[in-house]
Motif scaffolding. Sequence first.
Motif, mmCIF file in Angstrom:
data_model
loop_
_atom_site.group_PDB
_atom_site.id
_atom_site.type_symbol
_atom_site.label_atom_id
_atom_site.label_comp_id
_atom_site.label_asym_id
_atom_site.label_seq_id
_atom_site.Cartn_x
_atom_site.Cartn_y
_atom_site.Cartn_z
ATOM 1 N N SER A 14 50.258 33.673 27.266
ATOM 2 C CA SER A 14 50.549 32.540 26.390
ATOM 3 C C SER A 14 49.263 31.943 25.841
ATOM 4 N N ASN A 15 49.414 30.955 24.997
ATOM 5 C CA ASN A 15 48.291 30.250 24.402
ATOM 6 C C ASN A 15 48.381 28.776 24.753
ATOM 7 N N PHE A 48 44.990 29.361 19.447
ATOM 8 C CA PHE A 48 45.820 29.020 18.290
ATOM 9 C C PHE A 48 46.018 27.510 18.259
ATOM 10 N N ILE A 55 50.489 29.006 13.903
ATOM 11 C CA ILE A 55 51.050 29.428 15.189
ATOM 12 C C ILE A 55 52.045 30.565 14.953
ATOM 13 N N SER A 111 54.579 33.602 16.145
ATOM 14 C CA SER A 111 55.383 33.810 17.351
ATOM 15 C C SER A 111 54.738 34.841 18.265
ATOM 16 N N ASN A 145 53.840 32.692 21.532
ATOM 17 C CA ASN A 145 53.940 31.243 21.372
ATOM 18 C C ASN A 145 55.028 30.714 22.300
ATOM 19 N N ALA A 154 54.718 25.662 21.191
ATOM 20 C CA ALA A 154 54.824 24.932 19.930
ATOM 21 C C ALA A 154 56.117 25.321 19.226
ATOM 22 N N LEU A 161 60.176 28.132 19.066
ATOM 23 C CA LEU A 161 59.695 29.269 19.833
ATOM 24 C C LEU A 161 60.532 30.513 19.508
ATOM 25 N N TRP A 219 45.826 19.503 19.239
ATOM 26 C CA TRP A 219 46.390 20.803 18.868
ATOM 27 C C TRP A 219 46.229 21.097 17.378
#
Length: 269
Positions: free
Chosen positions: A6-7, A12, A17, A19, A95, A98, A101, A159
Amino acid sequence: MILVGSNHFRGFWLDLIPSFTIGVGECIASGESGTPEGPQRVDVPLARYVANSLVEGGRFDVAFSARLQIDRGQSHAIQYLLDGLDVEIVPLVVNVFAPPLPTLDRCEQLGRAIREAVLAFPEGRRVAVIGSGGLSNRLPWPDWRDPHGEDEEFMVGAWLNGRDNWQDYDARRREIIRAAEAALNPEFDDEFLSLVERGQTHRITEYTTEALQKTAGNGAQELRTWLLMAALLDHAPARRLVYEPMPEWLTGMAVAVLDPARTTQERQP
C-alpha cells in the motif's frame, strides 16, 4: 519477487492517486521508520511485460511508473524478507487509503490477470509473491473528501501538498497517529486468516468497501494486498505462522505462507 503493498502518502499524494501502479523502472524507497532508503532493484523486463500484457489484454488499464517511490508498506518487506538476497522486485502499489478505492473483487481479478501474464512471460522466471498489509486496523485518517477538525484538515493538507516536502508534515502527523486509540477486531482477523488457510481468500470479496471498514476499520482496506497475493498464487492453501493483536501499532499483525505446490485436493470446502 512481486511485491504488493500500500501507499501511506509518501509515494502518492492527492494530486494523483491511481488504483494500481506497477513500477517498471527505477524504484526509490522513502526510508521512513528505519526502513531501507534509496534505489531498489527492479526486474524491469518482467515488470514491463506484465504492465503491457494487462493493457493489451484489454482487462486492466494499470498505471505504471518509471520512477516509483515506495514507503514502509513495501520497503519493510524488502528489509526483513529479502535482506542479503539477490532478488529483484516487481513493485505493485494499491490505493487503500484514498477513496474511492478499487473494489475487493477488482483486486482479485487483477491478481489473476497478473498470474496469467507471469506464466506467459517468454524469458521464464521463478517468481515469489509478497502481500504486505495489516489486518483489523483503525487509523486516525479522515475521508479526504470530508475532513472534520484541525487534525483531519492537517492530514488532508499533508496528503495534497506533500509530494516534495512530506518530511515537513511528519512530526505532527506522528503525534496524531500516536494519540489515537487502538480499535482491533481479533475475531474478524481470525476469520480472515482461516479463509487464507483454506485457500478461500476470495470470499473476502463479499464485503463492500464500506462494510469492511465498519467491521474491521479503515486500515483493514489493506487486506487488498493479501487478496492480490492469494489470487496471484491461485488461492493455494496457507500455513498461518503467527497472529498477534498489536494495539501499540493500532493493528492486528499476522504472517501466513501460501505454497502453490499444495494441491487443490487439500483445499477444504
